[in-house]
Motif scaffolding. Structure first.
Motif, PDB file in Angstrom:
ATOM      1  N   ASP A  22       0.815  -1.215   0.000  1.00 19.30           N
ATOM      2  CA  ASP A  22       0.000   0.000   0.000  1.00 19.30           C
ATOM      3  C   ASP A  22       0.855   1.275   0.000  1.00 19.30           C
ATOM      4  OD1 ASP A  22      -2.465  -1.311  -0.076  1.00 19.30           O
ATOM      5  OD2 ASP A  22      -2.506  -1.554   2.090  1.00 19.30           O
ATOM      6  N   ARG A  23       2.146   1.163   0.280  1.00 19.55           N
ATOM      7  CA  ARG A  23       3.041   2.321   0.286  1.00 19.55           C
ATOM      8  C   ARG A  23       3.773   2.505  -1.041  1.00 19.55           C
ATOM      9  NH1 ARG A  23       3.034   6.421   3.510  1.00 19.55           N
ATOM     10  NH2 ARG A  23       5.283   6.545   3.475  1.00 19.55           N
ATOM     11  N   CYS A  24       4.283   1.401  -1.625  1.00 15.63           N
ATOM     12  CA  CYS A  24       5.146   1.559  -2.803  1.00 15.63           C
ATOM     13  C   CYS A  24       4.775   0.658  -3.980  1.00 15.63           C
ATOM     14  CB  CYS A  24       6.593   1.313  -2.414  1.00 15.63           C
ATOM     15  SG  CYS A  24       6.953  -0.411  -2.009  1.00 15.63           S
ATOM     16  N   ASN A  25       3.767  -0.176  -3.826  1.00 17.27           N
ATOM     17  CA  ASN A  25       3.285  -1.064  -4.881  1.00 17.27           C
ATOM     18  C   ASN A  25       4.213  -2.250  -5.163  1.00 17.27           C
ATOM     19  OD1 ASN A  25       1.035  -1.646  -6.469  1.00 17.27           O
ATOM     20  ND2 ASN A  25       2.013  -0.856  -8.305  1.00 17.27           N
ATOM     21  N   ALA A  26       5.187  -2.510  -4.298  1.00 21.95           N
ATOM     22  CA  ALA A  26       6.034  -3.702  -4.433  1.00 21.95           C
ATOM     23  C   ALA A  26       5.222  -4.930  -4.011  1.00 21.95           C
ATOM     24  CB  ALA A  26       7.284  -3.566  -3.566  1.00 21.95           C
ATOM     25  N   LEU A  40      -4.459  -3.886   5.400  1.00 26.36           N
ATOM     26  CA  LEU A  40      -3.352  -3.212   4.742  1.00 26.36           C
ATOM     27  C   LEU A  40      -2.333  -4.255   4.326  1.00 26.36           C
ATOM     28  CD1 LEU A  40      -2.796  -0.208   7.191  1.00 26.36           C
ATOM     29  CD2 LEU A  40      -3.854  -0.115   4.921  1.00 26.36           C
ATOM     30  N   VAL A  41      -1.648  -4.005   3.220  1.00 25.03           N
ATOM     31  CA  VAL A  41      -0.617  -4.908   2.721  1.00 25.03           C
ATOM     32  C   VAL A  41       0.683  -4.117   2.597  1.00 25.03           C
ATOM     33  CG1 VAL A  41       0.110  -6.359   0.786  1.00 25.03           C
ATOM     34  CG2 VAL A  41      -2.289  -6.290   1.457  1.00 25.03           C
ATOM     35  N   LYS A  49       9.985  -1.466   8.454  1.00 23.52           N
ATOM     36  CA  LYS A  49      10.223  -0.057   8.759  1.00 23.52           C
ATOM     37  C   LYS A  49       9.157   0.473   9.718  1.00 23.52           C
ATOM     38  CE  LYS A  49      10.733   4.489   6.634  1.00 23.52           C
ATOM     39  NZ  LYS A  49      10.825   5.244   5.374  1.00 23.52           N
ATOM     40  N   TYR A  50       7.904   0.092   9.516  1.00 24.58           N
ATOM     41  CA  TYR A  50       6.795   0.596  10.322  1.00 24.58           C
ATOM     42  C   TYR A  50       6.303  -0.412  11.368  1.00 24.58           C
ATOM     43  CZ  TYR A  50       6.692   4.159   6.700  1.00 24.58           C
ATOM     44  OH  TYR A  50       7.039   5.161   5.836  1.00 24.58           O
ATOM     45  N   ALA A  51       7.082  -1.435  11.657  1.00 19.92           N
ATOM     46  CA  ALA A  51       6.649  -2.506  12.568  1.00 19.92           C
ATOM     47  C   ALA A  51       6.201  -1.970  13.931  1.00 19.92           C
ATOM     48  CB  ALA A  51       7.759  -3.541  12.748  1.00 19.92           C
ATOM     49  N   ASP A  52       6.941  -1.024  14.505  1.00 18.12           N
ATOM     50  CA  ASP A  52       6.580  -0.487  15.825  1.00 18.12           C
ATOM     51  C   ASP A  52       5.176   0.107  15.832  1.00 18.12           C
ATOM     52  OD1 ASP A  52       9.040  -1.201  16.969  1.00 18.12           O
ATOM     53  OD2 ASP A  52       9.970   0.682  16.331  1.00 18.12           O
ATOM     54  N   ASP A  53       4.814   0.797  14.775  1.00 18.62           N
ATOM     55  CA  ASP A  53       3.484   1.402  14.691  1.00 18.62           C
ATOM     56  C   ASP A  53       2.422   0.393  14.276  1.00 18.62           C
ATOM     57  OD1 ASP A  53       4.424   3.964  15.420  1.00 18.62           O
ATOM     58  OD2 ASP A  53       5.020   4.363  13.351  1.00 18.62           O
ATOM     59  N   LEU A  54       2.778  -0.520  13.389  1.00 14.43           N
ATOM     60  CA  LEU A  54       1.801  -1.497  12.893  1.00 14.43           C
ATOM     61  C   LEU A  54       1.305  -2.434  13.989  1.00 14.43           C
ATOM     62  CD1 LEU A  54       3.334  -2.413   9.412  1.00 14.43           C
ATOM     63  CD2 LEU A  54       1.380  -0.931   9.904  1.00 14.43           C
ATOM     64  N   VAL A  55       2.176  -2.835  14.897  1.00 17.46           N
ATOM     65  CA  VAL A  55       1.739  -3.758  15.960  1.00 17.46           C
ATOM     66  C   VAL A  55       0.692  -3.107  16.857  1.00 17.46           C
ATOM     67  CG1 VAL A  55       3.861  -5.114  15.933  1.00 17.46           C
ATOM     68  CG2 VAL A  55       3.661  -3.210  17.517  1.00 17.46           C
TER      69      VAL A  55
END
Length: 78
Positions: A22-26, A40-41, A49-55
């Motif tokens: 959802d951030r870069c289309n990879a 979200l994918v 990179k965003y693991a701290d916020d995603l959890v």
């Protein structure tokens, strides 16, 4: 008349588009389910990179077998 090959409808799915970050289309490596029911994918780079916020917002998640998500360790500690 020139023949054109197209895939049958059952092989072309909308799910293919959902497998992109959802951030870069990879290629998606992590799918999270949010408390409100949304999903979200993320690719491996953005997932870690965003693991701290995603959890903090994840109620369930699925990780591709070939990927190690840093958030898995954070969730296990809680």
């Amino acid at each position: 008349m020139t023949a054109t090959l197209t895939p049958p409808p059952e092989t072309a799915t909308a799910q293919d588009a959902d497998e992109r970050c959802d951030r870069c289309n990879a290629a998606g490596k992590l799918r999270i389910v949010l408390a409100g029911g949304g999903e979200l994918v993320f690719c491996g780079h953005h997932a870690n990179k965003y693991a701290d916020d995603l959890v903090k917002i994840t109620v369930d998640y699925t990780v591709e077998p070939d990927f190690t998500w840093r958030g898995s360790e954070l969730i296990a500690k809680n």
